[in-house]
Scaffold this active site. Sequence first.
Site, PDB file in Angstrom:
ATOM      1  N   LYS A 186     117.297 -50.566   5.796  1.00 43.00           N
ATOM      2  CA  LYS A 186     118.165 -50.303   6.943  1.00 43.00           C
ATOM      3  C   LYS A 186     119.448 -49.562   6.536  1.00 43.00           C
ATOM      4  CE  LYS A 186     115.519 -52.293  10.046  1.00 43.00           C
ATOM      5  NZ  LYS A 186     114.219 -52.414   9.379  1.00 43.00           N
TER       6      LYS A 186
HETATM    7  C1  LIG Z   1     112.698 -52.737  15.365  1.00 43.02           C
HETATM    8  C2  LIG Z   1     112.785 -53.888  14.405  1.00 43.02           C
HETATM    9  N1  LIG Z   1     113.052 -55.110  14.869  1.00 43.02           N
HETATM   10  C3  LIG Z   1     113.154 -56.170  14.050  1.00 43.02           C
HETATM   11  C4  LIG Z   1     112.981 -56.051  12.700  1.00 43.02           C
HETATM   12  C5  LIG Z   1     113.055 -57.280  11.852  1.00 43.02           C
HETATM   13  O1  LIG Z   1     114.114 -57.274  10.970  1.00 43.02           O
HETATM   14  P1  LIG Z   1     114.034 -58.104   9.598  1.00 43.02           P
HETATM   15  O2  LIG Z   1     113.057 -57.412   8.704  1.00 43.02           O
HETATM   16  O3  LIG Z   1     115.430 -58.083   9.061  1.00 43.02           O
HETATM   17  O4  LIG Z   1     113.584 -59.495   9.932  1.00 43.02           O
HETATM   18  C6  LIG Z   1     112.692 -54.782  12.163  1.00 43.02           C
HETATM   19  C7  LIG Z   1     112.455 -54.511  10.749  1.00 43.02           C
HETATM   20  O5  LIG Z   1     112.770 -54.902   9.778  1.00 43.02           O
HETATM   21  C8  LIG Z   1     112.593 -53.683  13.030  1.00 43.02           C
HETATM   22  O6  LIG Z   1     112.327 -52.454  12.551  1.00 43.02           O
END
Ligand SMILES: Cc1ncc(COP(=O)(O)O)c(C=O)c1O
Length: 377
Positions: A186
Amino acid sequence: MQDVSARRETMLGFQPPAIGDEEIAAVAETLRSGWLTTGPRAAELERRMAEYLEAEHVLALASGTAALHLALVALGVGPGDEVITTPITWPATANVVVHTGATPIFVDVRDDDLNIDPARVAEAVTERTKAILPVDLAGQPCDLDPILALGVPVVEDAAHAAESRYRGRKVGSIADATCFSLYATKNIAAGEGGLIATNDAEVADAVRDLRLMRRGDGSRYDIPVPGYKANLSDVLASIALVQLDKVERHAEIRAQQFALYDDAVAELDGVKPLARDARDAHALHLYVVRIDPERAGATRDEYQRALADENIATSIHFLPVHLLTYYRERFPDQETLPVGERAGAEVLSLPLSPAHSDDDIGDAIAALQRVHARFTG
Ligand SMILES: Cc1ncc(COP(=O)(O)O)c(C=O)c1O
């Protein structure tokens, strides 16, 4: 001079993290401080992100997924409720709805930016709709005003949108709760981690209770609710703090990479980037193109394989969630969503990272040009 006619010798990573000596030093300092778990650095991250996101409250959490989940729980979403969301997202967005016991209602996206279509959201609202969960795909804010106008709480999945503004307003300051991810790829990366931004003190208090068993006065503790273990460690928070210092510099590098891609794909028939709305500030998190097989001479999958053969790693954002095994089997009566389903077969994300040089992006472009010439020749 770079030889752009030749295949790269080493694989170009899709989205490697841009970690420097500053992040390494910050981790070492945190470890020396004795704070391994949530402590002063997580608190500092919350303060600084609240300022950056122009939000009253920011809560640091273990992941973007945990942020989405706890935001829904804090808003009281549970069994029997419906949550309207998009099929073009990482499955976490829909999974957290299932974890609350509610039912995800997928509605189709707009063809230009692949964000949820507010008109279709309006049609899908019922008396059981407890929340709307749109996504800011690739960093393009979803069209929030018509969604908020429906009067249903909105949890915005801004995992891609740390730097975005919607019509001048900072993403993070608009919806009832806005959820960010600090995952390794990210724009502000800690490896793992998440944030909830909200202007609603009740939501913030509920998330504080839910993310960690609430401490009492030292000798006694009590729990108002059975919480989750979803707090962020100071080690990870210290990385995110340095990444926040670099957020503008990193954004400039990605902006240059976007410009290089924009110029190049403009010349490639059947290869088109997702729309970016000039009224908004785009977080430039993913450079997504659509491959129209009729005009580009091959399918997205064929392009992806050919680019891998050229040592260029790519990714897919996203396969439609409602077509994945769990969702197909659990919700067999799901309507077809033609726009999202077609897009799911056409989207391809090209390498993008502040860790890449312009020459690296030049390699990706040269490979794409060669592959395109082969498929259309
Ligand atoms: C659109 C979206 N929502 C939620 C997430 C979930 O985040 P995390 O991986 O930090 O749990 C991600 C990816 O990581 C994502 O790309």
